[in-house]
Design a protein around this motif. Structure first.
Motif, PDB file in Angstrom:
ATOM      1  N   GLN A  48       0.796  -1.226   0.000  1.00  0.00           N
ATOM      2  CA  GLN A  48       0.000   0.000   0.000  1.00  0.00           C
ATOM      3  C   GLN A  48       0.832   1.281   0.000  1.00  0.00           C
ATOM      4  OE1 GLN A  48      -3.184   0.042   2.917  1.00  0.00           O
ATOM      5  NE2 GLN A  48      -3.321  -2.192   2.927  1.00  0.00           N
ATOM      6  N   ILE A  49       2.058   1.204   0.498  1.00  0.00           N
ATOM      7  CA  ILE A  49       2.863   2.421   0.652  1.00  0.00           C
ATOM      8  C   ILE A  49       4.120   2.366  -0.212  1.00  0.00           C
ATOM      9  CG2 ILE A  49       3.932   4.014   2.291  1.00  0.00           C
ATOM     10  CD1 ILE A  49       2.493   2.404   4.539  1.00  0.00           C
ATOM     11  N   GLY A  50       4.808   1.234  -0.140  1.00  0.00           N
ATOM     12  CA  GLY A  50       6.131   1.100  -0.743  1.00  0.00           C
ATOM     13  C   GLY A  50       7.184   1.387   0.309  1.00  0.00           C
ATOM     14  N   ALA A  51       7.968   0.376   0.653  1.00  0.00           N
ATOM     15  CA  ALA A  51       8.960   0.558   1.713  1.00  0.00           C
ATOM     16  C   ALA A  51       9.913   1.709   1.402  1.00  0.00           C
ATOM     17  CB  ALA A  51       9.744  -0.746   1.922  1.00  0.00           C
ATOM     18  N   HIS A  52      10.166   1.943   0.121  1.00  0.00           N
ATOM     19  CA  HIS A  52      11.101   3.010  -0.270  1.00  0.00           C
ATOM     20  C   HIS A  52      10.512   4.404  -0.039  1.00  0.00           C
ATOM     21  CE1 HIS A  52       8.474   2.315  -3.706  1.00  0.00           C
ATOM     22  NE2 HIS A  52       8.756   3.543  -4.120  1.00  0.00           N
ATOM     23  N   ASN A  53       9.227   4.473   0.301  1.00  0.00           N
ATOM     24  CA  ASN A  53       8.593   5.766   0.598  1.00  0.00           C
ATOM     25  C   ASN A  53       8.451   6.032   2.089  1.00  0.00           C
ATOM     26  OD1 ASN A  53       8.066   6.527  -2.132  1.00  0.00           O
ATOM     27  ND2 ASN A  53       6.385   5.034  -2.190  1.00  0.00           N
ATOM     28  N   VAL A  54       8.817   5.062   2.930  1.00  0.00           N
ATOM     29  CA  VAL A  54       8.583   5.178   4.367  1.00  0.00           C
ATOM     30  C   VAL A  54       9.794   5.805   5.057  1.00  0.00           C
ATOM     31  CG1 VAL A  54       8.078   3.941   6.502  1.00  0.00           C
ATOM     32  CG2 VAL A  54       7.020   3.205   4.356  1.00  0.00           C
ATOM     33  N   ALA A  55       9.566   6.922   5.722  1.00  0.00           N
ATOM     34  CA  ALA A  55      10.622   7.587   6.488  1.00  0.00           C
ATOM     35  C   ALA A  55      10.804   6.942   7.849  1.00  0.00           C
ATOM     36  CB  ALA A  55      10.288   9.068   6.658  1.00  0.00           C
ATOM     37  N   ALA A  56       9.686   6.600   8.515  1.00  0.00           N
ATOM     38  CA  ALA A  56       9.786   6.122   9.895  1.00  0.00           C
ATOM     39  C   ALA A  56       8.649   5.179  10.231  1.00  0.00           C
ATOM     40  CB  ALA A  56       9.769   7.304  10.871  1.00  0.00           C
ATOM     41  N   ILE A  57       8.967   4.207  11.074  1.00  0.00           N
ATOM     42  CA  ILE A  57       7.969   3.405  11.776  1.00  0.00           C
ATOM     43  C   ILE A  57       8.062   3.808  13.235  1.00  0.00           C
ATOM     44  CG2 ILE A  57       7.231   1.096  12.442  1.00  0.00           C
ATOM     45  CD1 ILE A  57       8.656   0.036   9.931  1.00  0.00           C
ATOM     46  N   VAL A  58       6.936   4.238  13.805  1.00  0.00           N
ATOM     47  CA  VAL A  58       6.918   4.743  15.184  1.00  0.00           C
ATOM     48  C   VAL A  58       6.088   3.799  16.048  1.00  0.00           C
ATOM     49  CG1 VAL A  58       6.465   6.723  16.670  1.00  0.00           C
ATOM     50  CG2 VAL A  58       7.054   7.085  14.254  1.00  0.00           C
ATOM     51  N   VAL A  59       6.696   3.283  17.106  1.00  0.00           N
ATOM     52  CA  VAL A  59       6.051   2.285  17.955  1.00  0.00           C
ATOM     53  C   VAL A  59       6.239   2.655  19.418  1.00  0.00           C
ATOM     54  CG1 VAL A  59       6.056  -0.144  18.650  1.00  0.00           C
ATOM     55  CG2 VAL A  59       6.443   0.448  16.264  1.00  0.00           C
ATOM     56  N   GLU A  60       5.168   2.554  20.207  1.00  0.00           N
ATOM     57  CA  GLU A  60       5.291   2.585  21.663  1.00  0.00           C
ATOM     58  C   GLU A  60       5.638   1.157  22.113  1.00  0.00           C
ATOM     59  OE1 GLU A  60       1.674   4.921  23.445  1.00  0.00           O
ATOM     60  OE2 GLU A  60       1.144   4.102  21.473  1.00  0.00           O
ATOM     61  N   PRO A  61       6.779   0.945  22.764  1.00  0.00           N
ATOM     62  CA  PRO A  61       7.150  -0.412  23.185  1.00  0.00           C
ATOM     63  C   PRO A  61       6.144  -1.045  24.145  1.00  0.00           C
ATOM     64  CG  PRO A  61       9.044   1.023  23.228  1.00  0.00           C
ATOM     65  CD  PRO A  61       7.855   1.908  23.009  1.00  0.00           C
ATOM     66  N   VAL A  62       5.466  -0.235  24.931  1.00  0.00           N
ATOM     67  CA  VAL A  62       4.232  -0.624  25.619  1.00  0.00           C
ATOM     68  C   VAL A  62       3.243   0.491  25.309  1.00  0.00           C
ATOM     69  CG1 VAL A  62       3.080  -1.104  27.794  1.00  0.00           C
ATOM     70  CG2 VAL A  62       5.446  -1.853  27.469  1.00  0.00           C
ATOM     71  N   GLN A  63       2.136   0.149  24.659  1.00  0.00           N
ATOM     72  CA  GLN A  63       1.203   1.199  24.269  1.00  0.00           C
ATOM     73  C   GLN A  63       0.540   1.786  25.507  1.00  0.00           C
ATOM     74  OE1 GLN A  63      -1.138  -0.889  21.133  1.00  0.00           O
ATOM     75  NE2 GLN A  63      -0.223   0.615  19.768  1.00  0.00           N
ATOM     76  N   GLY A  64       0.514   3.102  25.593  1.00  0.00           N
ATOM     77  CA  GLY A  64       0.034   3.771  26.793  1.00  0.00           C
ATOM     78  C   GLY A  64      -1.454   4.012  26.800  1.00  0.00           C
ATOM     79  N   GLU A  65      -1.868   5.125  26.213  1.00  0.00           N
ATOM     80  CA  GLU A  65      -3.280   5.507  26.219  1.00  0.00           C
ATOM     81  C   GLU A  65      -4.169   4.441  25.587  1.00  0.00           C
ATOM     82  OE1 GLU A  65      -5.991   8.277  27.614  1.00  0.00           O
ATOM     83  OE2 GLU A  65      -3.804   8.331  27.779  1.00  0.00           O
ATOM     84  N   GLY A  66      -3.611   3.658  24.673  1.00  0.00           N
ATOM     85  CA  GLY A  66      -4.363   2.609  24.003  1.00  0.00           C
ATOM     86  C   GLY A  66      -4.708   1.424  24.880  1.00  0.00           C
ATOM     87  N   GLY A  67      -4.161   1.394  26.115  1.00  0.00           N
ATOM     88  CA  GLY A  67      -4.563   0.336  27.039  1.00  0.00           C
ATOM     89  C   GLY A  67      -3.437  -0.467  27.650  1.00  0.00           C
ATOM     90  N   PHE A  68      -2.212   0.072  27.659  1.00  0.00           N
ATOM     91  CA  PHE A  68      -1.053  -0.626  28.235  1.00  0.00           C
ATOM     92  C   PHE A  68      -0.851  -1.984  27.566  1.00  0.00           C
ATOM     93  CE2 PHE A  68      -0.039   1.613  32.461  1.00  0.00           C
ATOM     94  CZ  PHE A  68      -0.265   2.849  31.882  1.00  0.00           C
ATOM     95  N   VAL A  69      -0.917  -1.966  26.252  1.00  0.00           N
ATOM     96  CA  VAL A  69      -0.772  -3.179  25.459  1.00  0.00           C
ATOM     97  C   VAL A  69       0.709  -3.518  25.328  1.00  0.00           C
ATOM     98  CG1 VAL A  69      -1.213  -4.276  23.241  1.00  0.00           C
ATOM     99  CG2 VAL A  69      -2.878  -2.653  24.196  1.00  0.00           C
TER     100      VAL A  69
END
Length: 444
Positions: free
Chosen positions: A214-235
């Motif tokens: 859907q995007i093309g890896a060559h177009n992606v600048a960054a992948i942003v991840v919370e190592p433990v998701q906070g507001e989303g429920g401490f996932v």
């Protein structure tokens, strides 16, 4: 000022009459868009206790949303703030320089994962840190697309609000949103619709499919991840997911950003949550606990990435404020010297078994999860995974009324999160857990 007595004391109903009166005044003075979890007005706070204007001592399981990890008035942080304020409160680091900002940057370069050469930029808020991480990644890669997870929370500014998953209250009515933000499924074990024993691989496969098709890896600048998701429920992502994503990012020249704003600096039992699996991000964002309650955030990353932005491209009037930097120096020293990551592991050791004992086939507590002093209970209708936000709200209200300050979160509003100061006393923690157990019992 001495640290308040570390004991739960109820003098009035919660909220008390003075807080009620002040809350009425707030309604006439403050914009309605600012919500509040518990309408009490604070007179002082420290250790694991918040004292309101009516004299009630509440056990703090919120830490100002993971900010006051060293306590809300740690004497060393207070002394550092006082001393710096007497010298000067502000000059703007982009106008004239001061040593404390360099000291904080040097400490973060040392503490963040990896032994590569690093650089740090200092800012004011967590959202500002995330925005600047994206600016830096785009400048370095020459690409524009940013990939984030479902259930993510990254802030309230236009870009970070777009990166945030939850609509109400964070996005409703605030569009149009920033372009070039793409979302992939979060590896949420409790709610995964595929193979429960293969969540990490299935979620990673979906990330790869979205990026490549859907995007093309060559177009992606960054992948942003919370190592433990906070507001989303401490996932907490299952073991193996973060290493797979980091390796994929490296293979395709994508900047892997760990948003450690809520999970970092000892909160999960290691200095950073990615340390649990030995993941070394290209960029780490920090804020919240960084300055012991003063507004300060940071972006720390590989030198070649951070230095891709030309002079003048980063900054802000209050970026790396000297009083906040003085507080951060003191807070970081306390976190390291007193081994607060070990304190977080001890909090998990004491609290998690008691929370897990509240689960069961007939229980409204469907899942207990988290790491260190970043723990959560997800409430569902018994025997199902159907979210029960009304149950979470009832438990939180009971706890608050009985002198335990709690916070809810989660995409469905059905999670109670525990974020005690890492310096909380064990007796105080045990008392808070007694109240939470009683609160859950009311659901029966």
């Amino acid at each position: 000022m001495a640290t308040p007595e570390q004991k739960r004391i109820l003098v009035t109903e919660i909220p008390g009459p003075k807080s009620v009166k002040l809350h009425e005044q707030r309604g006439a003075a403050f914009a309605a868009g600012f919500g509040v979890s518990l309408p009490i007005f604070v007179a002082e706070a420290g250790g694991g206790i918040v004292v309101d204007v009516d004299g009630n001592h509440l056990i703090d399981l919120a830490s100002g949303i993971a900010v006051t990890s060293v306590g809300a008035s740690h004497p060393e942080v207070v002394a550092a703030v006082q001393a710096q304020a007497e010298r000067f409160t502000h000059t703007c680091f982009m106008v004239t320089e001061y040593e404390s900002a360099v000291d904080v940057a040097t400490a973060l370069n040392r503490l963040t994962p990896g032994d590569h050469e690093k650089r740090t930029g200092l800012f004011s808020t967590g959202a500002e840190a995330v925005e600047n991480a994206i600016k830096i990644a785009r400048s370095y890669t020459g690409r524009s697309a940013v990939v984030v997870l479902s259930h993510a929370y990254h802030g309230r500014t236009l870009l970070t609000m777009t990166m945030t998953a939850k609509n109400v209250p964070y996005k409703e009515g605030f569009g149009p949103y920033a372009p070039e933000i793409y979302r992939v499924p979060s590896p949420y074990p409790f709610r995964w619709v595929g193979d429960p024993d293969n969540v990490a691989q299935e979620a990673f496969d979906q990330l790869v499919d979205v990026i490549t098709s859907q995007i093309g890896a060559h177009n992606v600048a960054a992948i942003v991840v919370e190592p433990v998701q906070g507001e989303g429920g401490f996932v907490v992502p299952p073991d193996g997911y973060l290493p797979k994503v980091a390796a994929f990012a490296k293979e395709h020249g994508i900047v892997f950003v760990a948003d450690e704003i809520q999970s970092g600096l000892g909160r999960t039992g290691t200095m950073f949550a990615v340390d649990h699996e030995g993941v070394v991000p290209d960029i780490v964002t920090t804020a919240k606990a960084l300055a012991g309650g003063m507004p300060l955030s940071a972006v720390t990353g590989r030198a070649e990435i951070m230095d891709a932005v030309a002079p003048g491209g980063l900054g802000g009037t209050y970026a790396g404020n000297p009083v906040a930097c003085a507080a951060a120096k003191a807070a970081l020293e306390v976190i390291e010297r007193d081994d607060l990551p070990a304190k977080a592991r001890r909090i998990e050791q004491l609290a998690k078994p008691r929370l897990e004992a509240l689960t069961g086939e007939d229980s409204w507590v469907g899942d207990v999860r988290g790491r260190g002093a970043m723990l959560a209970m997800e409430f569902v209708r018994p025997g199902t995974t159907e979210p029960a936000p009304e149950a979470a709200k009832k438990v939180a209200a009971y706890a608050n009324a009985h002198g335990v300050l709690t916070l809810t979160c989660g995409t469905y509003g059905n999670v109670i999160r525990l974020l005690p100061p890492l310096v909380i006393g064990e007796d105080l923690l045990a008392d808070a857990l007694d109240v939470l157990e009683a609160a859950v019992a009311t659901l029966a």
